[in-house]
Design an enzyme around this catalytic site. Structure first.
Site, short mmCIF file in Angstrom:
data_model
loop_
_atom_site.label_atom_id
_atom_site.label_comp_id
_atom_site.label_asym_id
_atom_site.label_seq_id
_atom_site.Cartn_x
_atom_site.Cartn_y
_atom_site.Cartn_z
N CYS A 320 0.82 -1.21 0.00
CA CYS A 320 0.00 0.00 0.00
C CYS A 320 0.86 1.26 0.00
O CYS A 320 1.79 1.38 0.80
CB CYS A 320 -0.89 -0.04 1.24
SG CYS A 320 -2.00 1.34 1.30
N ARG A 419 -12.84 0.14 -4.50
CA ARG A 419 -12.23 0.17 -3.16
C ARG A 419 -11.82 1.59 -2.77
O ARG A 419 -11.70 1.91 -1.60
CB ARG A 419 -11.02 -0.77 -3.17
CG ARG A 419 -10.39 -0.96 -1.85
CD ARG A 419 -9.41 -2.12 -1.86
NE ARG A 419 -9.15 -2.47 -0.49
CZ ARG A 419 -8.24 -1.87 0.27
NH1 ARG A 419 -7.49 -0.94 -0.24
NH2 ARG A 419 -8.09 -2.23 1.53
P1 RVP Z 1 -0.52 -6.86 4.14
O1 RVP Z 1 -1.01 -8.04 4.93
O2 RVP Z 1 0.44 -6.00 4.89
O3 RVP Z 1 0.01 -7.27 2.79
O4 RVP Z 1 -1.80 -5.91 3.89
C1 RVP Z 1 -2.97 -6.37 3.27
C2 RVP Z 1 -4.00 -5.28 3.32
O5 RVP Z 1 -3.56 -4.14 2.55
C3 RVP Z 1 -5.34 -5.62 2.71
O6 RVP Z 1 -6.15 -6.40 3.53
C4 RVP Z 1 -5.92 -4.26 2.43
O7 RVP Z 1 -6.52 -3.67 3.56
C5 RVP Z 1 -4.70 -3.44 2.08
N1 RVP Z 1 -4.54 -3.25 0.63
C6 RVP Z 1 -4.89 -4.05 -0.39
N2 RVP Z 1 -4.54 -3.44 -1.54
C7 RVP Z 1 -3.98 -2.30 -1.18
C8 RVP Z 1 -3.45 -1.28 -2.08
O8 RVP Z 1 -3.32 -1.49 -3.28
N3 RVP Z 1 -3.11 -0.14 -1.52
N4 RVP Z 1 -3.97 -2.18 0.15
#
Ligand code: RVP
Length: 502
Positions: A320, A419
């Site tokens: 993210c 989203r």
């Molecule tokens: P991680 O477990 O740290 O990889 O995080 C997963 C989380 O990141 C997802 O459950 C969602 O809330 C968030 N996410 C998913 N896509 C993206 C993005 O493209 N920014 N963020």
């Protein structure tokens, strides 16, 4: 004037647990990881509980039907990603609900006219030596025999030999009725007749399933599997705040047990409208989580809007870049602690307990344990699960290392504009996620077993035998930057890094 939070916001890596007294009962085998998934009233039981506090992220690169089955076997739940057509998402949900543990659909199918050469080629491709012979060569055709590697001798037989001359024909097979045989009945027949595989056929002799001896042990290994009253695996599904009027009924019809609004920012009127519509049109029994929020106000808003659980986390996900692109978010640990306080206050006031999910930013296994100690009821994990065999993405080999692909829902690759939707154009205006690789880590089962054994062990060190007790007893300390260095191995030369004179 703007509001300033009094404290800096922190991540999990800045905290440690301080052990408490452990009695002689505090052994990992006595620890229960059961936890509520959806809201409940004081004195009542939640409609859905998890046996382990793990959910897989609502992401294309993480949660399909294969992941959902594998995780439910361990006691957690997947939320099948919503950034696909309603039909495709519903089909994934329905595959999970129709999956019969231990009952396998035949993936190596041959006909009586298939040659030995073709049998060997198929075996090399699938790795399976037991093959069902059906009249038309389909997985559900009329069963006419079975071939296993004990039926042929490669050194003595011509590659042109037809299967019908060396298969075990149907009239010599032990088989059972697909409609009436349970897994335990199938296993009894397997033991009684010393079989490796029992075919299950319908009344027209058409093949429906195969039950393998080896799967019996597999089933025994999954003592915590998460099933409904009909012994089907539980599965969740992601939804958005646009097409819920069509998507939700399709998902419910397919058998989804719980839904979750998937959004990067949940403190919005769109979520309230969506929750209201679903509860009014499909009933309070349809369970819907909402989020994501990072402070008490956000929690309160979603609680009052009718959320069945609330997800916490903005910008902490490994893929993210929301914090970099938009400058919004909050350190995951601080956000969680704040929301948990709001949840406990709301419970005291109303007698309604709304579980909190810590979503994103888990890097090490111990971060999961810290999140639980801080009050999370369960966790949502993307990167963690994306590394396993069961995730839907490609495994690639780069410079001798195996990696798996992992991309964010806000990346150009996923294009999940819903989203990030704020009611404007139906498109992703800019990226909030990246496309990446993660180290391949093997089967989900082995990894989850290891993670959970660390979690149980830490809970014992803190004198807790269940998650609630852990949250009540946990003592947490913020650590300084220097003590973080002290936490890893330091001031030694690691043997696997020491290369002599080169
Ligand atoms: P991680 O477990 O740290 O990889 O995080 C997963 C989380 O990141 C997802 O459950 C969602 O809330 C968030 N996410 C998913 N896509 C993206 C993005 O493209 N920014 N963020």
């Amino acid at each position: 004037m703007a509001y300033y939070f009094k404290e800096a916001s922190h991540t999990f890596g800045e905290y440690l647990l301080v052990p408490g007294y452990s009695s002689e009962k505090c052994i990992p085998a006595n620890v229960s990881l059961e936890t509520p998934l959806v809201k409940f009233r004081k004195g009542e039981e939640p409609k859905i509980k998890l046996n382990v506090p793990m959910t897989s992220a609502i992401m294309q690169a993480v949660s399909n039907d294969t992941m959902a089955i594998a995780l439910a076997k361990e006691g957690g739940i997947s939320f099948i990603y919503g950034s696909q057509s309603i039909e495709d998402q519903a089909a994934m949900v329905s595959r999970v609900k129709n999956y019969k543990s231990g009952f396998v659909s035949s993936d190596s199918n041959i006909m009586p006219s298939t040659t030995l050469g073709e049998v060997l080629a198929l075996k090399a491709k699938t790795g399976h030596s037991t093959m069902a012979v059906t009249e038309d060569g389909t997985p559900t055709g009329k069963l006419v025999g079975i071939v296993t590697s004990r039926d042929y001798r490669v050194s003595r037989m011509s590659m042109d030999t037809k299967v019908e001359t060396f298969m075990t024909p149907f009239n010599k097979l032990i088989y059972a009725d697909a409609d009436t045989t349970t897994l335990s009945m199938a296993n009894d027949l397997i033991w009684q007749h010393k079989l490796n595989m029992l075919p299950l056929v319908d009344k027209n002799q058409r093949l429906r399933y195969m039950v393998f001896r080896k799967d019996y042990t597999d089933n025994k290994e999954h003592a915590l599997e998460l099933t409904d009253n009909n012994k089907r695996y539980l599965v969740g599904a992601g939804i958005n705040t646009r097409d819920y009027a069509e998507r939700v009924p399709a998902l419910l019809k397919a058998g989804a047990d719980v839904l979750c609004i998937d959004s990067s920012e949940g403190f919005s009127e769109w979520q309230r409208i969506t929750l209201k519509y679903i509860h009014e049109n499909f009933g309070e029994d349809v369970k819907v989580g909402a989020g994501n929020v990072v402070d008490r106000e956000g929690f309160r808003f979603l609680a009052e809007a009718g959320a069945d659980f609330v997800k916490v986390g903005i910008g902490g996900g490994s893929i993210c870049i929301t914090r970099e692109t938009k400058g919004i978010g909050r350190g995951q640990a601080t956000a969680l602690i704040d929301v948990v306080e709001a949840r406990d206050e709301y419970y005291k006031e109303t007698g309604i307990y709304i579980p909190v999910c810590s979503d994103g930013g888990i890097v090490h296994d111990y971060h999961m344990t810290l999140a639980l100690a801080m009050g999370a009821d369960f966790l949502m994990l993307g990167r963690y699960f994306s590394r396993f065999d069961e995730s839907p993405t490609n495994k690639v080999r780069i410079n001798g290392t195996y990696l798996k692909e992992y991309w964010g829902e806000g990346s150009n690759r996923a294009r999940n504009w819903q989203r990030y939707d704020l009611g404007g154009d139906k498109k992703l205006s800019f990226e909030e996620g990246v496309d990446s690789y993660v180290p391949y880590a093997g089967p989900l089962h082995d990894n989850v077993m290891l993670t959970l054994s660390k979690m149980r062990s830490t809970m014992c060190n803190c004198g807790a035998l269940n998650i609630k007790e852990f949250q009540d007893k946990a003592k947490l300390t913020l650590v300084s930057a220097t003590s973080i260095v002290e936490g890893g191995s330091h001031d030694v030369i690691l043997k696997d890094k020491f290369r002599g004179n080169d």
